[in-house]
Structures are given as structure tokens and as C-alpha cells.
Write a protein that holds these residues in place. Structure first.
Motif, PDB file in Angstrom:
ATOM      1  N   ASN A 156      22.389 -50.609  -7.535  1.00 54.64           N
ATOM      2  CA  ASN A 156      22.067 -51.180  -8.532  1.00 54.64           C
ATOM      3  C   ASN A 156      22.953 -51.312 -10.269  1.00 54.64           C
ATOM      4  N   GLY A 157      24.303 -51.438  -9.928  1.00 52.97           N
ATOM      5  CA  GLY A 157      24.987 -51.664 -10.709  1.00 52.97           C
ATOM      6  C   GLY A 157      25.372 -50.283 -11.438  1.00 52.97           C
ATOM      7  N   ARG A 158      24.961 -49.096 -10.380  1.00 52.67           N
ATOM      8  CA  ARG A 158      25.522 -47.538 -11.326  1.00 52.67           C
ATOM      9  C   ARG A 158      26.230 -47.256 -10.511  1.00 52.67           C
ATOM     10  N   ASP A 159      27.647 -47.038 -10.697  1.00 50.50           N
ATOM     11  CA  ASP A 159      28.611 -46.547 -10.390  1.00 50.50           C
ATOM     12  C   ASP A 159      28.326 -45.268  -9.005  1.00 50.50           C
ATOM     13  N   VAL A 160      29.152 -44.744  -8.424  1.00 48.63           N
ATOM     14  CA  VAL A 160      28.552 -43.780  -6.901  1.00 48.63           C
ATOM     15  C   VAL A 160      29.759 -43.957  -6.644  1.00 48.63           C
ATOM     16  N   SER A 217       8.236 -51.268  -6.695  1.00 48.29           N
ATOM     17  CA  SER A 217       8.431 -52.142  -5.525  1.00 48.29           C
ATOM     18  C   SER A 217       9.890 -52.382  -6.425  1.00 48.29           C
ATOM     19  N   GLU A 218      10.747 -51.968  -5.490  1.00 44.56           N
ATOM     20  CA  GLU A 218      12.011 -52.009  -6.168  1.00 44.56           C
ATOM     21  C   GLU A 218      13.453 -52.252  -4.562  1.00 44.56           C
ATOM     22  N   THR A 219      14.274 -53.476  -5.312  1.00 38.75           N
ATOM     23  CA  THR A 219      15.325 -53.562  -4.006  1.00 38.75           C
ATOM     24  C   THR A 219      16.432 -52.808  -4.384  1.00 38.75           C
ATOM     25  N   ILE A 220      16.411 -51.646  -3.449  1.00 38.59           N
ATOM     26  CA  ILE A 220      17.853 -51.077  -3.685  1.00 38.59           C
ATOM     27  C   ILE A 220      19.534 -51.684  -3.257  1.00 38.59           C
ATOM     28  N   ILE A 221      20.485 -52.497  -4.265  1.00 42.50           N
ATOM     29  CA  ILE A 221      21.151 -53.332  -3.472  1.00 42.50           C
ATOM     30  C   ILE A 221      22.409 -52.125  -3.200  1.00 42.50           C
ATOM     31  N   LEU A 222      23.552 -51.246  -2.515  1.00 44.39           N
ATOM     32  CA  LEU A 222      24.227 -51.527  -2.194  1.00 44.39           C
ATOM     33  C   LEU A 222      25.262 -52.177  -2.102  1.00 44.39           C
ATOM     34  N   ARG A 223      26.401 -51.796  -2.810  1.00 42.68           N
ATOM     35  CA  ARG A 223      27.879 -52.968  -3.219  1.00 42.68           C
ATOM     36  C   ARG A 223      29.139 -52.040  -3.013  1.00 42.68           C
ATOM     37  N   ALA A 224      29.701 -52.554  -2.394  1.00 43.30           N
ATOM     38  CA  ALA A 224      31.444 -51.880  -2.398  1.00 43.30           C
ATOM     39  C   ALA A 224      32.749 -52.953  -1.946  1.00 43.30           C
ATOM     40  N   GLU A 225      33.605 -52.508  -2.997  1.00 38.00           N
ATOM     41  CA  GLU A 225      34.266 -53.619  -3.504  1.00 38.00           C
ATOM     42  C   GLU A 225      36.114 -53.669  -3.332  1.00 38.00           C
ATOM     43  N   ASN A 226      37.108 -54.298  -2.888  1.00 37.71           N
ATOM     44  CA  ASN A 226      38.703 -53.804  -3.736  1.00 37.71           C
ATOM     45  C   ASN A 226      38.915 -55.139  -3.804  1.00 37.71           C
ATOM     46  N   GLU A 227      40.300 -54.877  -4.015  1.00 37.84           N
ATOM     47  CA  GLU A 227      40.456 -56.099  -5.170  1.00 37.84           C
ATOM     48  C   GLU A 227      40.375 -57.404  -3.866  1.00 37.84           C
ATOM     49  N   SER A 284      38.085 -57.618  -0.701  1.00 40.46           N
ATOM     50  CA  SER A 284      37.130 -58.461  -0.911  1.00 40.46           C
ATOM     51  C   SER A 284      35.915 -57.429  -0.713  1.00 40.46           C
ATOM     52  N   PHE A 285      34.423 -57.914  -0.354  1.00 39.99           N
ATOM     53  CA  PHE A 285      33.223 -56.413  -0.984  1.00 39.99           C
ATOM     54  C   PHE A 285      32.786 -56.826   0.367  1.00 39.99           C
ATOM     55  N   ASP A 286      31.418 -56.108   0.259  1.00 38.56           N
ATOM     56  CA  ASP A 286      30.449 -56.147   1.140  1.00 38.56           C
ATOM     57  C   ASP A 286      29.247 -54.923  -0.001  1.00 38.56           C
ATOM     58  N   VAL A 287      28.326 -55.714   0.447  1.00 38.18           N
ATOM     59  CA  VAL A 287      26.683 -55.996   0.438  1.00 38.18           C
ATOM     60  C   VAL A 287      25.485 -55.470   0.896  1.00 38.18           C
ATOM     61  N   LYS A 288      25.070 -54.734   1.250  1.00 45.78           N
ATOM     62  CA  LYS A 288      23.483 -54.176   2.029  1.00 45.78           C
ATOM     63  C   LYS A 288      22.572 -53.884   0.811  1.00 45.78           C
ATOM     64  N   GLU A 289      21.451 -54.204   1.401  1.00 46.53           N
ATOM     65  CA  GLU A 289      20.417 -54.236   0.647  1.00 46.53           C
ATOM     66  C   GLU A 289      19.354 -53.803   0.543  1.00 46.53           C
ATOM     67  N   ALA A 290      18.220 -52.994   0.648  1.00 42.66           N
ATOM     68  CA  ALA A 290      16.690 -53.115   1.502  1.00 42.66           C
ATOM     69  C   ALA A 290      15.714 -53.194   0.115  1.00 42.66           C
ATOM     70  N   ASN A 291      14.375 -53.543   0.401  1.00 41.18           N
ATOM     71  CA  ASN A 291      13.898 -53.793  -0.059  1.00 41.18           C
ATOM     72  C   ASN A 291      12.584 -52.130  -0.300  1.00 41.18           C
ATOM     73  N   VAL A 292      11.646 -51.374  -1.424  1.00 44.62           N
ATOM     74  CA  VAL A 292      10.976 -50.220  -1.127  1.00 44.62           C
ATOM     75  C   VAL A 292       9.776 -50.313  -1.670  1.00 44.62           C
ATOM     76  N   VAL A 293       8.974 -49.857  -1.098  1.00 41.87           N
ATOM     77  CA  VAL A 293       7.720 -49.531  -1.886  1.00 41.87           C
ATOM     78  C   VAL A 293       6.906 -48.140  -1.976  1.00 41.87           C
ATOM     79  N   TYR A 294       7.075 -47.913  -3.547  1.00 37.68           N
ATOM     80  CA  TYR A 294       6.239 -46.595  -3.416  1.00 37.68           C
ATOM     81  C   TYR A 294       4.811 -46.703  -4.425  1.00 37.68           C
ATOM     82  N   ASP A 295       3.627 -46.533  -3.503  1.00 34.41           N
ATOM     83  CA  ASP A 295       2.373 -46.528  -4.312  1.00 34.41           C
ATOM     84  C   ASP A 295       1.989 -45.441  -4.762  1.00 34.41           C
TER      85      ASP A 295
END
Length: 478
Positions: A69-73, A86-96, A98-109
């Protein structure tokens, strides 16, 4: 990831480039990286921890940078995310390249409503005596009540129920801290709804799941997984039930509408292609289920297409002017335009052999004949010229003093024009006659040499397209 330099214009290019970004020069196959340099995410998972915290774990291969979600890990393989609602967690990995993106929606009530509060009290040291007395009375009264319940057995009274009525003992069921029914807005994308269960019953059940939901039940919590909704708004009433109580949750899920379509991370892509045939691959990033490549012209086509990329091949440009075209990538009302610019064909030539015939006459003029075999490409109807330039053996240009056979800077030269009738043509015996009297050297014997150049004269400034090695000869002037 290292870059590579174009041998034609010395421009630095990404290691994965098939063609120079500036001049369109095609790189040899051996300079291209293998599949091992592609960035991708493996073993992506999200697990519930507690109180709205989720452990995100992954393995990023060939990634120079990783963000959640934009935070560098970058450099990590797990991260604890705190989710409210409810929130979508977006994981993005990249190099010069190519890139790859995985995402999942999680809900905590985290809603908490208590209808029956459970209160625990501890007895302090000052009240130990009263506690002991109270316990003795409790045991005595319990024995009497059990005895009385036994006597009333023929009247179908339950001893447990009788005790419950006297002491105020109540069964309870709390789902995420509440035993009130509630409405849950399920994300239209695939989602996991996680719930904690607190109850003093021996077990609980989750009932009436619709066919678009699945259940994962584990002890004191359960997860309802909802599929992506591609049809219409849908609802369901799910019951969490014990023997004595139940909580009803009303699920409502809107229709999923994709929001993202990018090609090479852009909405408009400009591609420069070489004049000769080749291939080019585009990366596709979309949250739609699929995409299509449309509006293809006759000189390029899709030769491979996957969920995250596609490759087109294109033909030679037969023209001596650059050509432009475009096509589109579409997905559920979204589109990206790809503009193509293909470089113009350039004239080329190769000088294969040169022979010299000495002491020959042409129109009663003594001289020598230079015989050339050469071929040209992409010159149909284009005027060309083959020129022989004269030098002394040490490389000093032979000067022309009478102005008959000279270049603009005064060098002695002899040439002849030609105009090919085909795109590719070979001249097996192209002859240039050199009058000896026009080789204006001083009297005596001189070691001389010449070289031949083929020129493309299609524009005001001629372009050299081939040059031969030097050919040596001896000149005697009397």
C-alpha cells in the motif's frame, strides 16, 4: 540491473530491451536477459492475528523494490498490517524492467455491542472470610436444590434449567463482541470476512451460507470467503448458532467494477520500432478478469498473450519514410492506446570485389579501368553514385588542378551515377574509367592508391552507404 549500450548510437538501454530506444537498432539475441530476471511474487498469503492485525507474508523474486500500500518493505518477507473495517492490501514488487502485483481484500468488524455482559470479580484478602462463608452456603443450598429437583423429576423439570432460573445463569454467544444482528458490506472483489466467537456453549455452527461463500472454521474464530461478484447485487443472511442462542449477519455485496488498466504502467504508450521486422512485449496491469488487444493492422499481429503480458510481431517497413499506426488494449469499458512509429528503411550497399585494368583506351584516351562488383538494397528508383578517390601511398589526397575531376575540396576523384530498377540489385561489372592525364602528379614514378565509395543521392546531402579498402598501383608521369 545493468544496462547495455547501443553499438550504433551509444545510447544506454535497459538490459531487457530488444531495440535501441533512440535509433531503433536491434540488439543481438545473446544480449537479452533470460526469464530469471523477470520480477514475480511467490507464496503470497494473509493470516489473521488479533484485534484487526493481519500477517502479510510473501517471497519476491528478482525485486529491487517491494511496497505494501505504498509503504516500502524492501528486504522483508512479512509485514503486520492493521485493518479497520474493509481494506485492500496491495503488494507490489518491481525491478528496472518488470513488476508484479498481488492484492487481497480483508475485513475486520470491530463493532462491540453487549446485551449480556460477562463480569469477572476477584475476592480481595479483606473479604476472604465472607467468600468462604458464601461458598459453604452455596454448596449447602446446591445440595438441597439438587435433591428437590430429583423429587420433581416426574414433573419434567430440568435441574439445570431450575438452577439457571434461580441464580440468573444465562448462555451467551458473542460474534466480534456482539450478539445483535448486523449488516456487513462485502467488497465486490474477492474478500475474506474474519470473526471471533465467544460462547459458553460447547459448540457453535455457521449456517445458511450462499453458494458464493465458503467457510473456514477453526476453534474460536471463523472466516467467510466471498467470491468476486460479476453479476448483480446479492445478499444472504448467515446464522451463527448455538443450542440456546444465535446471531444473524446480513451480507450484501455490490457488483464488481474494475478500475485499473495499464500497459507498461501507462494509459497511453508510445513505441518506436526498427525498420526491420521484430517483436515487442508489453506488460499489462489490470483488475479486470481479462483484456483484449484490438484494432491491429496488417503489418503487425499478436503472437503471444497471457494474463499479465502480450507480444506483437511486426514486419519490415518497405518504405523509405517512417510509418505510424496504433492499436488498443481494452478491458470492461477501459482502454489503453498504443502508438507505433516504425523507422524508415535506409539504403545499404556492399562492395564485393575490385579489379583494375591498366593501359586501356576509351575514345582514344589512355587510362585504366576500375571494375567493381557491388550490391545495393532499398534503392529502387533512387539515384546513387560510385566514386574512386585518389591518394598518394602515404594517404595524402591527390589534388586536381584543372577542375575536370575533383571533389568540392579539390581532391582528384572519378565517378559514375546509377539508378537501380529493383529494391535489391547487384552490379557484377560496374566500370569507372580513369584518364591517366587527369592524374596530375609531378613527373616521375609514384606509389599511388585509391578507394571507392557508394553514395545515396536521394537528398540534397548525399549519404555514404559503403566504402572499399585501398587498392595500390604505380603511376609513371613523363
Amino acid at each position: 540491473m545493468s544496462n547495455k549500450e547501443c553499438s550504433s548510437c551509444n545510447t544506454s538501454n535497459p538490459a531487457s530491451a530488444s531495440f535501441c530506444r533512440k535509433c531503433g537498432h536491434r540488439f543481438p539475441e545473446h544480449t537479452k536477459p533470460g526469464k530469471s530476471q523477470m520480477c514475480h511474487i511467490e507464496n503470497f498469503s494473509i493470516k489473521r492475528q488479533t484485534n484487526g492485525k493481519f500477517i502479510v507474508a510473501w517471497n519476491a523474486v528478482n525485486a529491487d523494490k517491494v511496497t505494501i500500500n505504498g509503504r516500502d518493505v524492501t528486504g522483508k518477507d512479512k509485514f503486520i498490517a492493521t485493518v479497520k473495517g474493509s481494506e485492500t492490501i496491495i503488494l507490489r514488487a518491481e525491478n528496472e524492467t518488470s513488476f508484479d502485483v498481488k492484492e487481497a481484500n480483508v475485513v475486520y468488524d470491530s463493532q462491540t455491542i453487549y446485551k449480556d455482559k460477562i463480569v469477572e470479580k476477584k475476592v480481595t484478602s479483606k473479604t476472604n472470610v465472607f467468600a468462604i462463608v458464601f461458598l459453604l452456603l452455596f454448596f449447602l443450598l446446591s445440595a438441597l436444590l439438587i435433591h428437590y429437583a430429583y423429587q420433581l423429576e416426574n414433573r419434567n423439570y430440568s435441574g439445570d434449567r431450575y438452577l439457571s432460573n434461580i441464580f440468573g445463569y444465562k448462555p451467551y454467544l458473542l460474534v466480534n463482541g456482539s450478539n445483535e444482528g448486523r449488516k456487513v458490506n462485502v467488497p465486490a472483489q474477492e474478500a475474506s470476512l474474519m470473526y471471533d466467537v465467544k460462547t459458553n456453549a460447547s459448540e457453535y455452527e455457521v449456517l445458511d451460507l450462499p453458494n458464493w461463500c465458503t467457510l473456514e472454521k477453526s476453534g474460536s474464530h471463523f472466516i467467510i470467503k466471498a467470491t468476486k461478484n460479476r453479476q448483480s447485487v446479492r445478499t444472504a443472511n448467515i446464522r451463527v448458532k448455538t443450542r440456546n442462542d444465535e446471531v444473524i449477519m446480513r451480507l450484501e455485496q455490490e457488483v464488481y467494477k474494475p478500475q485499473r488498466l495499464l500497459v507498461n504502467d501507462k494509459k497511453i504508450v508510445d513505441s518506436n520500432l526498427s525498420a526491420s521486422s521484430g517483436q515487442i512485449t508489453y506488460q499489462v496491469n489490470t483488475d479486470a478478469d481479462s483484456y483484449e488487444v484490438t484494432s491491429l493492422s496488417s503489418w503487425f499481429k499478436v503472437i503471444a498473450q497471457g494474463s499479465e503480458s502480450f507480444t506483437i510481431s511486426y514486419e519490415d517497413n518497405p518504405k523509405r519514410t517512417e510509418r505510424t499506426d496504433w492499436f488498443k488494449v481494452k478491458a470492461e469499458g477501459m482502454e489503453v492506446k498504443i502508438n507505433l512509429t516504425q523507422a524508415a528503411q535506409k539504403s545499404t550497399a556492399q562492395i564485393e570485389t575490385i579489379t583494375v585494368e591498366h593501359d586501356v583506351y576509351e575514345d582514344d584516351v589512355k587510362g585504366m579501368k576500375i571494375h567493381l562488383k557491388f550490391s545495393v538494397q532499398n534503392m529502387k528508383g533512387i539515384k546513387g553514385r560510385c566514386v574512386a578517390y585518389m591518394y598518394y601511398e602515404d594517404g595524402t589526397p591527390l589534388k586536381d588542378t584543372n577542375g575536370s575531376y575533383r571533389t568540392t575540396d579539390g581532391q582528384c576523384s572519378f565517378g559514375k551515377d546509377f539508378t537501380p530498377t529493383y529494391d535489391s540489385l547487384t552490379f557484377n561489372d560496374f566500370v569507372i574509367f580513369v584518364p591517366l592525364k587527369e592524374l596530375e602528379a609531378d613527373k616521375g614514378e609514384h606509389n599511388m592508391k585509391f578507394s571507392c565509395t557508394i553514395w545515396d543521392k536521394s537528398s540534397d546531402s548525399s549519404t555514404s552507404i559503403a566504402r572499399s579498402d585501398y587498392y595500390s598501383f604505380t603511376l609513371t608521369k613523363k
